[in-house]
Scaffold this active site. Structure first.
Site, PDB file in Angstrom:
ATOM      1  N   ARG A   1       0.827  -1.210   0.000  1.00  0.00           N
ATOM      2  CA  ARG A   1       0.000   0.000   0.000  1.00  0.00           C
ATOM      3  C   ARG A   1       0.861   1.260   0.000  1.00  0.00           C
ATOM      4  O   ARG A   1       0.448   2.299  -0.530  1.00  0.00           O
ATOM      5  CB  ARG A   1      -0.961  -0.002   1.184  1.00  0.00           C
ATOM      6  CG  ARG A   1      -0.323  -0.046   2.553  1.00  0.00           C
ATOM      7  CD  ARG A   1      -1.383  -0.105   3.621  1.00  0.00           C
ATOM      8  NE  ARG A   1      -0.812  -0.405   4.932  1.00  0.00           N
ATOM      9  CZ  ARG A   1      -1.555  -0.603   6.025  1.00  0.00           C
ATOM     10  NH1 ARG A   1      -2.868  -0.499   5.957  1.00  0.00           N
ATOM     11  NH2 ARG A   1      -0.988  -0.881   7.170  1.00  0.00           N
TER      12      ARG A   1
ATOM     13  N   GLU B   1     -19.690   2.491  -1.095  1.00  0.00           N
ATOM     14  CA  GLU B   1     -18.875   1.978  -2.201  1.00  0.00           C
ATOM     15  C   GLU B   1     -19.521   2.179  -3.562  1.00  0.00           C
ATOM     16  O   GLU B   1     -18.823   2.427  -4.558  1.00  0.00           O
ATOM     17  CB  GLU B   1     -18.566   0.502  -1.969  1.00  0.00           C
ATOM     18  CG  GLU B   1     -17.599   0.235  -0.817  1.00  0.00           C
ATOM     19  CD  GLU B   1     -18.280   0.243   0.543  1.00  0.00           C
ATOM     20  OE1 GLU B   1     -19.534   0.274   0.593  1.00  0.00           O
ATOM     21  OE2 GLU B   1     -17.564   0.215   1.569  1.00  0.00           O
TER      22      GLU B   1
ATOM     23  N   PHE C   1     -15.914  -5.272  -1.275  1.00  0.00           N
ATOM     24  CA  PHE C   1     -16.843  -4.183  -1.577  1.00  0.00           C
ATOM     25  C   PHE C   1     -16.685  -3.686  -3.013  1.00  0.00           C
ATOM     26  O   PHE C   1     -17.670  -3.341  -3.672  1.00  0.00           O
ATOM     27  CB  PHE C   1     -16.638  -3.022  -0.601  1.00  0.00           C
ATOM     28  CG  PHE C   1     -16.799  -3.389   0.838  1.00  0.00           C
ATOM     29  CD1 PHE C   1     -17.788  -4.280   1.241  1.00  0.00           C
ATOM     30  CD2 PHE C   1     -15.955  -2.871   1.806  1.00  0.00           C
ATOM     31  CE1 PHE C   1     -17.942  -4.632   2.572  1.00  0.00           C
ATOM     32  CE2 PHE C   1     -16.091  -3.215   3.137  1.00  0.00           C
ATOM     33  CZ  PHE C   1     -17.088  -4.102   3.533  1.00  0.00           C
TER      34      PHE C   1
ATOM     35  N   ARG D   1      -2.127  -5.496   0.467  1.00  0.00           N
ATOM     36  CA  ARG D   1      -1.699  -4.277   1.165  1.00  0.00           C
ATOM     37  C   ARG D   1      -0.421  -4.452   1.973  1.00  0.00           C
ATOM     38  O   ARG D   1       0.313  -3.496   2.195  1.00  0.00           O
ATOM     39  CB  ARG D   1      -2.798  -3.803   2.114  1.00  0.00           C
ATOM     40  CG  ARG D   1      -4.057  -3.299   1.435  1.00  0.00           C
ATOM     41  CD  ARG D   1      -4.975  -2.640   2.436  1.00  0.00           C
ATOM     42  NE  ARG D   1      -5.328  -3.536   3.538  1.00  0.00           N
ATOM     43  CZ  ARG D   1      -5.824  -3.150   4.705  1.00  0.00           C
ATOM     44  NH1 ARG D   1      -6.006  -1.863   4.951  1.00  0.00           N
ATOM     45  NH2 ARG D   1      -6.123  -4.025   5.645  1.00  0.00           N
TER      46      ARG D   1
END
Length: 314
Positions: free
Chosen positions: A7, A55, A80, A164
């Site tokens: 990330r 979202e 999501f 991430r």
């Protein structure tokens, strides 16, 4: 080479892109800290948008920004980005032929302690059904940086699965990447291991070493772009080795394995095995425990490769 949080590489690369292209924007759904993009917002306050926990609106706003000439990178958890906002991404972004870069973070078992509700095993399958969409999953910091830049330059929607957490590098910093072109990590003549992502590409490399100790030469391909699939590369290694094992942090139904099998069934039927989630839901656990539970390991890749090689010889 340094191990880096993916990330952090994601944010740093977007900042680099934004410094030379004012169209680059970041859109988040109340997850800037989780996605690592707070630094982008601080450097470009007018180009970092937080729509809150919404979202579908994340994708709708991104579509509007794209229609106005911007290049929005919209990130949220992969569950999501795919399940919850699928209709908006399908219609408002892809059907409208816009330029939205959707990023699904914590794919598959990397969701770990967020558990089954946040563990997307089906997002690639959903996204593969969208006509013309480009789908990528980097395996290390170098490939992430390169593929982000490629997505930014690509005219059209993209979907990226973003691991991430910190990942050890696989590639040298000067390695070149292109959308739709897989990478040959090592050559081999007995079996082909086609892997995807930050968890399974390293496991495939471990499996290659285990197989080498048994006298079996395994080729390893990093198929970082699931769609469009590098059909030329897949076909060449299907012909060369005569058997293939795919490995992915995703349901084998609808994912990389399904894409490879669908292509080869029409062009060059080849004995195959698939390492991945086998029609199951996610659950809470450490990533290491989840890898063992779902058999997303070098040992499982090795086991299935051995069975294919033995069957081929017989």
């Amino acid at each position: 080479m340094e191990t880096k949080e993916m990330r952090a590489v994601y944010c740093d690369t977007l900042i680099e892109l934004a410094q030379s292209d004012e169209r680059i924007m970041v859109v988040e759904a109340d997850l800037m800290r989780a996605s690592g993009t707070m630094s982008f917002k601080q450097q470009f306050p007018d180009r970092g948008v937080d729509v809150g926990v919404a979202e579908a609106n994340l994708v709708g706003v991104s579509a509007g920004l794209s229609a106005a000439g911007k290049i929005p990178f919209a990130a949220t958890f992969g569950c999501f980005a795919s399940r919850r906002a699928f209709d908006q991404f399908f219609l408002s972004a892809n059907y409208a032929k816009l330029n939205v870069k959707l990023v699904g973070t914590d794919p598959g078992i990397s969701a770990a302690f967020n558990g089954g509700t946040h563990m997307p095993f089906e997002d690639i399958g959903l996204m593969r059904m969208i006509p013309g969409l480009t789908i990528v999953e980097p395996s290390d910091p170098v490939s992430l940086k390169a593929l982000l830049k490629a997505c930014a330059s690509h005219q059209g929607c993209t979907y990226m699965r973003l691991h991430r957490k910190a990942v050890a590098p696989i590639y040298q910093n000067d390695e070149m990447f292109a959308l739709g072109k897989g990478k040959v990590l090592c050559d081999g003549s007995d079996v082909t291991l086609i892997a995807l992502g930050a968890i399974l590409v390293p496991e495939a490399l471990k499996a290659k070493d285990e197989l080498a100790n048994m006298g079996i030469e395994a080729a390893v391909l990093d198929m970082h772009t699931v769609k469009p699939l590098d059909e030329e590369l897949v076909l060449s290694y299907a012909r060369k080795t005569g058997c293939i094992v795919t490995a992915e942090n995703h349901q084998t139904a609808g994912g990389l394995g399904a894409a490879v099998a669908n292509f080869l069934a029409k062009t060059h039927p080849t004995p195959m095995a698939m390492v991945g989630i086998q029609d199951e839901f996610g659950q809470v656990g450490t990533q290491g425990w989840l890898q063992q539970y779902y058999h997303l390991t070098a040992e499982e890749i090795t086991r299935k490769a051995l069975a294919l090689v033995k069957s081929k010889k017989e």
